[in-house]
Design a protein around this motif. Structure first.
Motif, short mmCIF file in Angstrom:
data_model
loop_
_atom_site.label_atom_id
_atom_site.label_comp_id
_atom_site.label_asym_id
_atom_site.label_seq_id
_atom_site.Cartn_x
_atom_site.Cartn_y
_atom_site.Cartn_z
N LEU A 124 41.08 3.76 -2.78
CA LEU A 124 40.60 4.54 -3.92
C LEU A 124 39.41 3.80 -4.50
O LEU A 124 39.51 2.62 -4.84
CB LEU A 124 41.70 4.68 -4.97
N GLU A 143 50.68 10.45 -3.16
CA GLU A 143 50.04 11.18 -4.25
C GLU A 143 49.98 10.29 -5.47
O GLU A 143 50.96 9.65 -5.84
CB GLU A 143 50.83 12.44 -4.57
N TYR A 144 48.81 10.26 -6.12
CA TYR A 144 48.60 9.37 -7.26
C TYR A 144 48.00 10.13 -8.43
O TYR A 144 47.27 11.10 -8.26
CB TYR A 144 47.66 8.22 -6.87
N THR A 145 48.31 9.64 -9.62
CA THR A 145 47.71 10.12 -10.85
C THR A 145 46.86 8.99 -11.41
O THR A 145 47.35 7.88 -11.60
CB THR A 145 48.79 10.50 -11.88
N ALA A 157 43.02 12.41 -13.39
CA ALA A 157 42.74 13.01 -12.08
C ALA A 157 43.94 12.75 -11.17
O ALA A 157 44.66 11.78 -11.33
CB ALA A 157 41.49 12.40 -11.47
N GLU A 158 44.13 13.65 -10.24
CA GLU A 158 45.17 13.48 -9.23
C GLU A 158 44.52 13.44 -7.86
O GLU A 158 43.55 14.14 -7.61
CB GLU A 158 46.18 14.61 -9.32
N CYS A 159 45.05 12.58 -7.01
CA CYS A 159 44.49 12.47 -5.67
C CYS A 159 45.61 12.26 -4.66
O CYS A 159 46.67 11.75 -5.00
CB CYS A 159 43.48 11.33 -5.59
N LEU A 204 46.22 10.49 -1.03
CA LEU A 204 45.67 9.55 -0.05
C LEU A 204 46.50 9.60 1.22
O LEU A 204 47.73 9.58 1.15
CB LEU A 204 45.67 8.13 -0.62
N SER A 218 42.35 6.74 4.65
CA SER A 218 41.45 7.65 3.95
C SER A 218 40.69 6.89 2.86
O SER A 218 41.06 5.81 2.44
CB SER A 218 42.22 8.81 3.34
N PHE A 276 39.00 7.77 -0.90
CA PHE A 276 38.90 8.77 -1.95
C PHE A 276 37.96 8.25 -3.04
O PHE A 276 38.32 7.36 -3.79
CB PHE A 276 40.28 9.07 -2.55
N LEU A 320 36.21 8.44 -6.57
CA LEU A 320 36.39 9.05 -7.88
C LEU A 320 35.19 8.62 -8.72
O LEU A 320 35.05 7.45 -9.06
CB LEU A 320 37.70 8.57 -8.51
#
Length: 144
Positions: A56, A100-102, A114-116, A118, A122, A124, A126
């Motif tokens: 991230l 899944e992360y917040t 935001a939510e993503c 991974l 990967s 991501f 932000l």
């Protein structure tokens, strides 16, 4: 001669036959080592966490210097939240396991959530910038 035979018999009895105390000590030692081994293997499997194989990346503008980012799981896993202090004009790279992360970013001037999701290997990004909802309204070309 009678004394010599008695002493020689007792010497051969103690050397050829271990005492009961020695056997108990050895058995207790083996049991303790076995319990420690089973406990160690159980602890490794019980506390196993997935390896961080995703990344991230949070890009921070100068206006958001000093913001605090909190990354927590959204799917209820038992990973502890990651808290990072963000510096303006830099990128913060946070390796995480897939899931899944917040992401919550708190700054005195702005709060972002935001939510993503991974996946393995990967990336991501932000980017923290002016969200369209916080920008001043502009007049678009109206049809006549």
């Amino acid at each position: 001669m009678n004394q010599q035979t008695a002493s020689s018999t007792s010497a051969t009895d103690t050397s050829g036959n271990p005492s009961a105390e020695g056997r108990v000590f050895v058995l207790i030692s083996i049991a303790i080592v076995a319990i420690m081994f089973v406990g160690m293997v159980g602890l490794l499997y019980w506390r196993e966490r997935p390896a961080p194989s995703a990344l991230l990346v949070i890009r921070v503008p100068m206006a958001q210097d000093g913001a605090i980012a909190t990354i927590d799981t959204a799917d209820g896993r038992d990973l502890s939240p990651v808290v990072e202090m963000l510096k303006g004009g830099q990128e913060v790279r946070i390796p995480l396991p897939p899931g899944e992360y917040t992401v919550k970013i708190e700054h005195p001037s702005k709060r972002i959530k935001a939510e993503c999701v991974l996946t393995d290997y990967s990336y991501f990004p932000l980017v923290i910038d002016d969200h369209p909802a916080t920008r001043p309204a502009t007049r678009g070309s109206s049809k006549r």
